[in-house]
Scaffold this motif. Structure first.
Motif, short mmCIF file in Angstrom:
data_model
loop_
_atom_site.label_atom_id
_atom_site.label_comp_id
_atom_site.label_asym_id
_atom_site.label_seq_id
_atom_site.Cartn_x
_atom_site.Cartn_y
_atom_site.Cartn_z
N VAL A 283 4.08 -3.88 6.00
CA VAL A 283 5.21 -3.42 5.19
C VAL A 283 6.12 -2.52 6.02
O VAL A 283 7.36 -2.63 5.95
CB VAL A 283 4.70 -2.67 3.94
CG1 VAL A 283 5.87 -2.11 3.13
CG2 VAL A 283 3.86 -3.59 3.06
N TYR B 87 9.37 -0.16 -1.21
CA TYR B 87 8.65 -1.42 -1.43
C TYR B 87 7.37 -1.24 -2.25
O TYR B 87 7.09 -2.06 -3.13
CB TYR B 87 8.35 -2.07 -0.08
CG TYR B 87 9.62 -2.42 0.66
CD1 TYR B 87 10.40 -3.50 0.26
CD2 TYR B 87 10.07 -1.65 1.73
CE1 TYR B 87 11.58 -3.81 0.90
CE2 TYR B 87 11.25 -1.95 2.38
CZ TYR B 87 12.01 -3.03 1.96
OH TYR B 87 13.19 -3.33 2.60
N VAL B 88 6.61 -0.18 -1.99
CA VAL B 88 5.43 0.07 -2.83
C VAL B 88 5.87 0.41 -4.25
O VAL B 88 5.27 -0.05 -5.23
CB VAL B 88 4.56 1.20 -2.23
CG1 VAL B 88 3.45 1.59 -3.20
CG2 VAL B 88 3.96 0.75 -0.90
N GLU C 212 8.64 -0.54 -5.77
CA GLU C 212 9.10 -1.75 -6.43
C GLU C 212 7.93 -2.62 -6.89
O GLU C 212 7.97 -3.23 -7.96
CB GLU C 212 10.00 -2.56 -5.47
CG GLU C 212 11.38 -1.96 -5.28
CD GLU C 212 12.22 -2.80 -4.34
OE1 GLU C 212 11.69 -3.80 -3.80
OE2 GLU C 212 13.40 -2.46 -4.14
N ALA C 213 6.89 -2.67 -6.07
CA ALA C 213 5.72 -3.47 -6.45
C ALA C 213 5.07 -2.92 -7.71
O ALA C 213 4.63 -3.68 -8.57
CB ALA C 213 4.72 -3.49 -5.30
N LEU D 81 -0.25 -3.20 -2.15
CA LEU D 81 0.26 -3.37 -0.80
C LEU D 81 0.59 -4.83 -0.51
O LEU D 81 1.55 -5.14 0.19
CB LEU D 81 -0.76 -2.84 0.22
CG LEU D 81 -0.92 -1.32 0.25
CD1 LEU D 81 -2.02 -0.92 1.22
CD2 LEU D 81 0.40 -0.64 0.64
N TRP E 116 1.59 -7.03 -2.75
CA TRP E 116 2.86 -7.26 -3.44
C TRP E 116 4.02 -6.66 -2.65
O TRP E 116 5.11 -7.23 -2.60
CB TRP E 116 2.80 -6.67 -4.84
CG TRP E 116 1.94 -7.43 -5.80
CD1 TRP E 116 1.74 -8.78 -5.82
CD2 TRP E 116 1.18 -6.88 -6.87
NE1 TRP E 116 0.89 -9.11 -6.85
CE2 TRP E 116 0.53 -7.97 -7.51
CE3 TRP E 116 0.96 -5.60 -7.36
CZ2 TRP E 116 -0.31 -7.80 -8.61
CZ3 TRP E 116 0.13 -5.42 -8.46
CH2 TRP E 116 -0.50 -6.51 -9.09
N SER E 117 3.79 -5.48 -2.07
CA SER E 117 4.84 -4.83 -1.28
C SER E 117 5.21 -5.69 -0.08
O SER E 117 6.40 -5.84 0.25
CB SER E 117 4.37 -3.45 -0.80
OG SER E 117 3.96 -2.64 -1.88
N ASN F 245 7.34 -8.45 -1.18
CA ASN F 245 8.73 -8.01 -1.35
C ASN F 245 9.47 -7.99 -0.01
O ASN F 245 10.65 -8.36 0.07
CB ASN F 245 8.77 -6.61 -1.97
CG ASN F 245 8.34 -6.60 -3.42
OD1 ASN F 245 8.33 -7.63 -4.08
ND2 ASN F 245 7.97 -5.43 -3.92
#
Length: 648
Positions: A140, A166-167, A169-170, A462, A464-465, A468
């Motif tokens: 990430v 990013y985390v 948003e996940a 993580l 999912w991040s 993204n």
């Protein structure tokens, strides 16, 4: 102190300048991805009414290439999805009309191969160092740096964005939160039924049914198929329920995780009423609705594509073949020999969350082992999810619709949350009502079970991040562009299978891969067929096989990827070291996938009947296992005499 104040002012000035620059970019009236990939098409959106095009049609100019914009009256905006740039670095994006620049902005163009770095680095680091959390976060971080720029400041800003952007948003995604809550509640329910003796009651009953390691694996596989409606529910329920059984039968945790993982997604993608099917058919409907000359409905196409799902069917077959034959090979053989010979279901250096071992959840001394105290909550959980799927679907389409239509429109996340909550409530009620646990013990058991899922949830977030990040860097678009330029009709399905597998492996998401590729490759397949004069029903098998290959390839890549959410959940629910699960499962998944491509998908593209592919594939898998597999000793139950009563 003076130096500190000076440094603080500089930091504030830099941050303020950055915000001003970003704000100006947001107000220029052009929506452009940042970054974009060199040579890969991207979309440009320009808000504004039809007057922007009068007189003349506005266009987007990047470098020396101009692409006309199309107006959408409904959205009140102008768009183009065919904009490209041939240069790297900062590029200007202008909206022009009759040679006059109306609006202007800029973006950053990077080479396409850079978009592959974050997932590949995460995967490589996870395999080398066998630590998936730092590997995922590193991926990430690298992706966030690439998305900003290649400067020392970007290295620091990327670290902050990895967590803050990013985390966050996940975790802010409502569907992700639903999965987290569902998983935590499943863990809590398992904690309660473990503490009240229900799980050990099932263990005693199933151990009596599965009186050796071979039958234990078969029973686990049957349960994996039985919970067919959702892969998350499958992995969590089967892994947590069967772990004590397989431990006593000296079946390695690696083998348990393999069986759980290789039955969950394959059965969910081919069963007719699952949380997957509505999603898949919905994607398919969007992909085919604009194809001229093709009139079949999405569900009809899906049904016709099912027989060409060679990998899911062969993966399920291979699970039972391995379980029944007692043959293993590769790292799995070593894991099984260790478990049989030493009783160690985990390797000495295995990294497993201690909370997942559930030592705090041993029932109080003298607790009766009543299997019903676990069976009822699990049945309520499964039934609650099924009823929830029906209820949420009926709210949308009404009770007169077909069952498939109802499930298609159901909110699976809501149903999963309802079912898991009801499972916890029933488990607690049974424990309190029979006087096995008091309220404090019940809450503590629920909390201990919930803790067992926390590590898995960290990895999921993580993963999912990182997904993204791959969206921001257009990783899937790059893969499609690289592999999509050489598509002869006969090998179209096989190439799509490989493309879907590569995308799912790199992104760790089978659903994400389906959502990205289905709208892209299905019109592409139809265009290839039409170009070669093969857009007639006699050649529809190529289209059906291509549809199945998006689905099957996504599942295959998902199985092989250490950053896949279902792979992570399978290892965690089974109490297995995650990297060891990936290492031991990978040779099996690669074997089945290779056979599925070469002897199923590829010949089917040239007209071979699907039944021949399945028969040949199953026969070859049996032969391969017979040749390379080594028998592993069959173990009988190793039961500890606790003196507790076993009741149903």
């Amino acid at each position: 102190m003076a130096h500190f104040r000076t440094a603080l002012r500089i930091a504030i000035l830099v941050a303020t300048s950055l915000c001003v620059v970003q704000g100006a970019a947001a107000q220029d009236g052009i929506d452009v991805p940042d970054p974009v990939l060199t040579g890969i098409e991207f979309s440009v959106t320009v808000p504004g009414d039809s007057s922007l095009g009068a007189p003349g049609t506005p266009a987007v100019r990047v470098g020396g290439r101009t692409v006309p914009l199309e107006y959408s009256a409904d959205a009140q905006e102008w768009t183009s999805e065919e904009v490209t740039t041939s240069s790297s670095g900062t590029v200007s994006v202008d909206v022009v009309r009759n040679g006059q620049v109306l609006r202007s902005t800029s973006t950053r163009s990077i080479p396409g191969w850079l978009s592959l770095l974050p997932p590949l680095l995460a995967i490589g680091m996870a395999l080398v160092y066998r630590k998936v959390v730092p590997a995922l976060f590193f991926g990430v971080w690298v992706g966030a740096v690439i998305a900003i720029s290649f400067t020392p400041w970007a290295l620091f800003k990327g670290l902050l964005d990895a967590f803050e952007v990013y985390v966050l948003e996940a975790m802010a995604n409502p569907d992700h939160v639903a999965i987290i809550l569902f998983s935590l509640m499943i863990g809590g329910m398992v904690g309660i039924i473990s503490k009240n003796g229900g799980t050990l009651g099932i263990v005693e009953r199933l151990t009596g049914l599965a009186d050796d390691s071979r039958r234990g694996q078969m029973v686990t596989g049957v349960l994996g198929i039985g919970i067919f409606f959702d892969d998350y529910a499958n992995t969590l329920i089967v892994g947590n329920t069967m772990r004590p059984v397989t431990d006593r039968l000296r079946i390695s945790r690696e083998k348990l995780a393999y069986i759980v993982d290789s039955t969950a997604a394959p059965i969910s993608t081919v069963a007719l009423v699952t949380t997957w099917i509505g999603y898949q058919v919905g994607l398919l409907g969007t992909a085919i609705e604009n194809i001229e000359g093709f009139s079949q409905g999405a569900y009809s196409v899906f049904l016709n594509s099912l027989p060409y799902n060679f990998y899911p069917f062969l993966a399920l077959f291979f699970v039972f073949l391995v379980a029944y034959s007692g043959l293993d090979f590769g790292p799995m053989l070593k894991a099984e020999e260790r478990a049989r010979n030493t009783g160690k279901v985990l390797g000495d250096d295995a990294s497993v969350d201690e909370a997942a071992e559930g030592e705090e959840l041993e029932p109080p001394e003298g607790t009766p082992y009543r299997a019903v105290n676990a069976v009822i909550p699990i049945v309520v959980l499964v039934g609650g999810v099924l009823v929830g799927l029906y209820a949420t679907g009926v709210q949308v389409v009404g009770a007169d619709a077909s069952l498939f239509t109802i499930i298609d429109e159901a909110n699976s996340y809501t149903a999963l949350m309802w079912g898991s909550l009801l499972g916890v409530v029933v488990a607690a009620a049974l424990s309190l009502g029979q006087g096995i646990l008091d309220l404090e013990q019940t809450v503590e058991a629920w909390y201990e079970g919930l803790k067992s899922m926390l590590f898995a949830m960290i990895i999921l977030v993580l993963a999912w991040s990182l997904s993204n990040i791959t969206d921001v860097l257009h990783t899937a678009d790059y893969l499609v562009s690289v592999l999509g330029e050489w598509l002869p009709p006969g090998v179209v399905p096989a190439i799509i299978f490989v493309l879907a597998a590569a995308t799912a492996f790199a992104t760790g998401s089978s659903w994400g891969t389906m959502g990205i590729l289905m709208p892209l490759v299905i019109p592409l397949v139809w265009a290839v067929l039409a170009k070669n004069g093969m857009d007639a029903p006699a050649h529809y098998h190529i289209l059906y096989s291509s549809v199945s290959c998006v689905l099957a390839g996504s599942v295959w890549g998902d199985h092989c990827s250490p950053i896949s959410d279902t792979t992570i959940l399978s290892s965690m629910a089974s109490g297995c070291d995650h990297i060891e699960h990936v290492r031991t499962q990978l040779p099996y998944a690669l074997t089945v996938g290779t056979v599925a491509i070469l002897f199923g998908t590829l010949p089917a593209g040239f007209g071979m009947h699907w039944s021949i592919g399945l028969a040949v594939g199953a026969t070859l898998l049996g032969g391969i296992l017979w040749i390379v597999g080594t028998p592993v000793e069959t173990a009988s139950p190793s039961l500890e005499k606790t003196g507790a009563a076993v009741e149903m």
